[in-house]
Design an enzyme around this catalytic site. Structure first.
Site, PDB file in Angstrom:
ATOM      1  CB  CYS A 116      22.019   0.438 -71.904  1.00  0.00           C
ATOM      2  SG  CYS A 116      21.646  -0.418 -70.382  1.00  0.00           S
ATOM      3  CG  HIS A 257      25.983   0.249 -72.682  1.00  0.00           C
ATOM      4  ND1 HIS A 257      25.890   0.979 -71.520  1.00  0.00           N
ATOM      5  CD2 HIS A 257      25.369  -0.948 -72.434  1.00  0.00           C
ATOM      6  CE1 HIS A 257      25.240   0.269 -70.620  1.00  0.00           C
ATOM      7  NE2 HIS A 257      24.909  -0.893 -71.141  1.00  0.00           N
ATOM      8  CG  ASN A 287      25.129  -1.590 -67.274  1.00  0.00           C
ATOM      9  OD1 ASN A 287      24.853  -0.420 -67.539  1.00  0.00           O
ATOM     10  ND2 ASN A 287      24.639  -2.608 -67.958  1.00  0.00           N
TER      11      ASN A 287
HETATM   12  N1  ACO Z   1      28.199 -15.148 -58.433  1.00  0.00           N
HETATM   13  C1  ACO Z   1      28.437 -16.463 -58.502  1.00  0.00           C
HETATM   14  N2  ACO Z   1      27.785 -17.274 -59.360  1.00  0.00           N
HETATM   15  C2  ACO Z   1      26.856 -16.730 -60.154  1.00  0.00           C
HETATM   16  C3  ACO Z   1      26.557 -15.345 -60.133  1.00  0.00           C
HETATM   17  C4  ACO Z   1      27.276 -14.549 -59.217  1.00  0.00           C
HETATM   18  N3  ACO Z   1      27.085 -13.222 -59.115  1.00  0.00           N
HETATM   19  N4  ACO Z   1      25.601 -15.099 -61.050  1.00  0.00           N
HETATM   20  C5  ACO Z   1      25.304 -16.262 -61.625  1.00  0.00           C
HETATM   21  N5  ACO Z   1      26.047 -17.239 -61.080  1.00  0.00           N
HETATM   22  C6  ACO Z   1      26.045 -18.657 -61.387  1.00  0.00           C
HETATM   23  C7  ACO Z   1      24.736 -19.146 -61.962  1.00  0.00           C
HETATM   24  O1  ACO Z   1      23.786 -19.361 -60.946  1.00  0.00           O
HETATM   25  C8  ACO Z   1      25.167 -20.416 -62.659  1.00  0.00           C
HETATM   26  O2  ACO Z   1      25.304 -21.419 -61.685  1.00  0.00           O
HETATM   27  P1  ACO Z   1      24.845 -22.919 -62.032  1.00  0.00           P
HETATM   28  O3  ACO Z   1      25.731 -23.357 -63.158  1.00  0.00           O
HETATM   29  O4  ACO Z   1      25.103 -23.636 -60.743  1.00  0.00           O
HETATM   30  O5  ACO Z   1      23.405 -22.837 -62.419  1.00  0.00           O
HETATM   31  C9  ACO Z   1      26.567 -20.074 -63.166  1.00  0.00           C
HETATM   32  O6  ACO Z   1      27.006 -18.930 -62.402  1.00  0.00           O
HETATM   33  C10 ACO Z   1      26.600 -19.721 -64.632  1.00  0.00           C
HETATM   34  O7  ACO Z   1      25.506 -18.845 -64.876  1.00  0.00           O
HETATM   35  P2  ACO Z   1      25.279 -18.192 -66.276  1.00  0.00           P
HETATM   36  O8  ACO Z   1      24.085 -17.303 -66.205  1.00  0.00           O
HETATM   37  O9  ACO Z   1      25.300 -19.259 -67.313  1.00  0.00           O
HETATM   38  O10 ACO Z   1      26.620 -17.340 -66.366  1.00  0.00           O
HETATM   39  P3  ACO Z   1      27.132 -16.484 -67.536  1.00  0.00           P
HETATM   40  O11 ACO Z   1      28.512 -16.889 -67.871  1.00  0.00           O
HETATM   41  O12 ACO Z   1      26.150 -16.373 -68.651  1.00  0.00           O
HETATM   42  O13 ACO Z   1      27.244 -15.068 -66.841  1.00  0.00           O
HETATM   43  C11 ACO Z   1      26.127 -12.960 -66.845  1.00  0.00           C
HETATM   44  C12 ACO Z   1      26.084 -14.409 -66.375  1.00  0.00           C
HETATM   45  C13 ACO Z   1      27.345 -12.298 -66.258  1.00  0.00           C
HETATM   46  C14 ACO Z   1      24.868 -12.238 -66.358  1.00  0.00           C
HETATM   47  C15 ACO Z   1      26.212 -12.946 -68.387  1.00  0.00           C
HETATM   48  O14 ACO Z   1      25.187 -13.721 -68.948  1.00  0.00           O
HETATM   49  C16 ACO Z   1      26.150 -11.571 -68.947  1.00  0.00           C
HETATM   50  O15 ACO Z   1      27.094 -10.821 -68.847  1.00  0.00           O
HETATM   51  N6  ACO Z   1      25.009 -11.182 -69.580  1.00  0.00           N
HETATM   52  C17 ACO Z   1      24.790  -9.863 -70.053  1.00  0.00           C
HETATM   53  C18 ACO Z   1      23.935  -9.176 -69.071  1.00  0.00           C
HETATM   54  C19 ACO Z   1      24.090  -7.689 -69.040  1.00  0.00           C
HETATM   55  O16 ACO Z   1      25.157  -7.139 -69.198  1.00  0.00           O
HETATM   56  N7  ACO Z   1      22.997  -7.030 -68.769  1.00  0.00           N
HETATM   57  C20 ACO Z   1      23.014  -5.641 -68.580  1.00  0.00           C
HETATM   58  C21 ACO Z   1      21.759  -5.007 -69.030  1.00  0.00           C
HETATM   59  S1  ACO Z   1      21.704  -4.905 -70.776  1.00  0.00           S
HETATM   60  C22 ACO Z   1      22.967  -3.996 -71.216  1.00  0.00           C
HETATM   61  O17 ACO Z   1      23.436  -3.174 -70.525  1.00  0.00           O
HETATM   62  C23 ACO Z   1      23.525  -4.271 -72.528  1.00  0.00           C
END
Ligand code: ACO
Length: 339
Positions: A116, A257, A287
């Protein structure tokens, strides 16, 4: 010898027609528009659905648009850099395919992979090539077909990504005080466990086993990536501001980004930058990895004024990150009006 500066003289972009909405995703996996909107701020993303088309198709469209908009003579272009994590093929390079289709007779082309952060790295390299005096015109394209490595049964990742391409023409000028002023790039090497694709490379080549075990998709530990992304990009903004004696008042725009809205908001808050100075279009494209920064510049071109202080910052797999201080070199509104 007069100092040579490297300036962006035009911007192009391309996003595929197909719009994958949150509602459609909610029919594919257990998710909802409400969850996606509140957790990542994405409403829809573009997907390149046509069979047989890859990243080079989008990169070519974006590069062609920048050539047309700027009116640059294609024969005067020295180099084309395509930065992507989703190349058409392992080899040859996607850039070589793009250059062939565009018919750039006097340019050489190569791919650069920095996830990215690819656009930030490529812009810096293009600027250094130009500042050296050896090259005068370079096209930099950030392009990714993220849908090619996303598992659309995995709700944790499939809601985040989209496809697209953005391109800039970088040219030499002796005009003072415009263009790339300063930058730093970092690669900390700690990111592999948290963000990668398990198979398909030389460590684990494709096999029946890797396909059966769904190892050809993007894998991430979302929370860890979130934490690193926020810390790195906010620190990097503050560092580049400090290096250049810039206060938050001096900064006109931050173009980060676009990984997700919560990351962008947290970065702006930690860096003390007002959100109305941050260019954001994640809601419509998701993204798009190496394409997010040039697509944000493309979308917002008319808002730039000559002399605007712009900070680019990015974070990605590896982990890679960094920031660049750029002084905008033309009136964006006129460029858009004349297009
Ligand atoms: N819809 C509904 N529920 C979901 C989804 C979804 N799409 N995805 C995850 N959940 C659920 C999980 O299963 C979990 O359920 P549980 O509590 O029953 O186990 C709950 O939501 C919370 O999950 P977390 O992973 O703790 O949620 P979080 O608030 O951390 O959000 C996310 C997840 C959005 C992926 C976050 O961690 C994030 O934004 N991370 C950064 C990832 C990123 O941007 N990567 C891109 C590549 S790198 C870059 O570009 C910089």
């Amino acid at each position: 010898m007069e100092k040579i500066n490297a300036i962006i003289t035009g911007v192009g972009g391309y996003v595929p027609d197909y719009i994958l909405t949150n509602e459609e995703l909610a029919r594919m996996v257990d998710t909802s528009d409400e969850w996606i909107t509140t957790r990542v701020g994405i409403k829809e993303r573009r997907i390149l659905t046509e069979e047989g088309l890859g990243t080079s198709y989008m990169a070519r469209k974006a590069a062609k648009q920048v050539i047309q908009k700027t009116g640059v003579d294609p024969d005067s272009i020295d180099a084309l850099i395509v930065t992507t994590t989703t190349p058409d093929y392992k080899f040859p390079s996607t850039a070589s395919i793009v250059i062939g289709k565009l018919g750039l007779k006097n340019a050489f082309a190569f791919d650069l992979e920095a996830a990215c952060c690819g656009f930030l790295y490529s812009l810096d390299i293009a600027a250094s090539m130009i500042q050296s005096g050896r090259y005068k015109k370079i096209i930099v394209v950030g392009a990714d077909k993220m849908s090619s490595l996303i598992d659309y049964t995995d709700r944790q990742t499939c809601v985040l990504f989209g496809d697209g391409a953005g391109a800039v023409l970088v040219e030499a000028t002796t005009e003072e005080n415009v263009g790339v002023q300063n930058s730093f790039l970092r690669t900390d090497g700690k990111g592999l466990p948290f963000l990668h694709m398990k198979a398909g490379g030389s460590v684990c080549p494709p096999s029946h086993f890797t396909v059966d075990h769904r190892l050809h998709y993007l894998y991430q530990e979302g929370r860890t990536v979130f934490r690193y992304a926020v810390t790195s990009m906010s620190k990097d903004i503050l560092e580049i501001m400090q290096m250049n004696g810039l206060s938050d008042q001096d900064v006109n725009w931050v173009v980060p980004h676009e990984a997700n809205l919560r990351i962008i908001e947290a970065v702006a808050k930690h860096a003390g930058i007002s959100l109305d100075k941050v260019m954001i279009n994640i809601e419509r494209y998701g993204n798009t990895s190496a394409a997010t920064i040039p697509l944000a510049v493309w979308d917002n071109e008319e808002r730039f004024r000559k002399g605007d202080n712009v900070i680019f910052t990015a974070f990605g797999a590896g982990f890679v990150h960094g920031a660049s201080y750029y002084k905008w070199a033309y009136d964006g509104a006129s460029a858009v009006a004349n297009k």
